[in-house]
Motif scaffolding. Structure first.
Motif, short mmCIF file in Angstrom:
data_model
loop_
_atom_site.label_atom_id
_atom_site.label_comp_id
_atom_site.label_asym_id
_atom_site.label_seq_id
_atom_site.Cartn_x
_atom_site.Cartn_y
_atom_site.Cartn_z
N THR A 5 0.80 -1.21 0.00
CA THR A 5 0.00 0.00 0.00
C THR A 5 0.84 1.27 0.00
O THR A 5 0.31 2.36 -0.02
N VAL A 6 2.15 1.12 -0.01
CA VAL A 6 3.02 2.30 -0.02
C VAL A 6 2.75 3.15 -1.25
O VAL A 6 2.67 4.37 -1.17
N GLY A 7 2.60 2.51 -2.40
CA GLY A 7 2.32 3.25 -3.63
C GLY A 7 1.04 4.05 -3.52
O GLY A 7 0.98 5.20 -3.97
N THR A 16 8.64 9.80 -1.80
CA THR A 16 7.88 9.47 -0.59
C THR A 16 7.73 7.96 -0.44
O THR A 16 7.90 7.42 0.66
N ALA A 17 7.44 7.29 -1.53
CA ALA A 17 7.31 5.83 -1.48
C ALA A 17 8.61 5.19 -1.04
O ALA A 17 8.62 4.28 -0.22
N TYR A 40 12.83 -2.90 -6.83
CA TYR A 40 12.25 -2.64 -8.15
C TYR A 40 12.12 -1.14 -8.41
O TYR A 40 12.39 -0.66 -9.50
N MET A 41 11.69 -0.40 -7.40
CA MET A 41 11.55 1.04 -7.55
C MET A 41 12.90 1.69 -7.87
O MET A 41 13.00 2.54 -8.75
N LEU A 42 13.93 1.28 -7.16
CA LEU A 42 15.26 1.85 -7.39
C LEU A 42 15.75 1.56 -8.80
O LEU A 42 16.28 2.46 -9.48
N VAL A 43 15.59 0.34 -9.25
CA VAL A 43 16.13 -0.03 -10.56
C VAL A 43 15.28 0.51 -11.71
O VAL A 43 15.81 0.94 -12.73
#
Length: 163
Positions: A5-7, A16-17, A40-43
């Protein structure tokens, strides 16, 4: 599922995520969904593959432990392996990337991203016919699932292959 639910909580704000995922990991560094999502977000979204690498390595370790304990369902394993493979690919670690993605498509044959990323790894490794097969599978699966984004990505990758 806090990591899932972070997204929603960040409403498209990647910074922020990222911060929220890092806070979750301060409380539980082995929370698989948070490690997976942050990696995944970082890459992918933040284009920081080197920063994602330690998280992918942690995922590999967590996945091995979960398998030993028979805790991870095949779909979750496939999702984790897809992230690991994508991070390794973006860090030019083609051998480990391909191994992770081959296992991902074995465990989750309908996961489009795994097929797409496997095809990209195979293309970069110069194995064009393998890449074509994987990218065709990605496109066909995307069409069946009516996923226009991945269908377009697979078609774009197929068009970039030498004839």
């Amino acid at each position: 599922n806090a990591a899932g639910t972070v997204g929603d909580a960040a409403k498209g704000d990647d910074a922020t995520a990222k911060q929220l995922l890092e806070q979750i990991l301060k409380f539980d560094q082995n929370y698989v969904e948070a490690v997976n999502n942050l990696s995944y977000m970082l890459v992918d979204r933040l284009n920081r593959p080197a920063d994602a690498l330690p998280y992918a390595d942690r995922l590999q370790s967590l996945l091995s432990r979960a398998r030993e304990l028979r805790l991870a369902e095949p779909d979750m394993q496939a999702t984790i392996l897809e992230t690991i493979g994508w991070v390794y690919f973006r860090n030019d670690r083609l051998g480990p990337a391909e191994a992770a993605l081959l296992e991902a498509v074995r465990l989750g044959p309908n996961q489009i991203a795994s097929w797409l990323h496997l095809g990209l790894v195979q293309q970069k490794a110069g194995r064009i016919e393998d890449a074509r097969r994987s990218l065709n599978k990605a496109r066909d699966t995307a069409m069946k699932q009516e996923n226009k984004f991945y269908q377009a990505e697979a078609e774009k990758a197929l068009q970039s292959l030498p004839r």
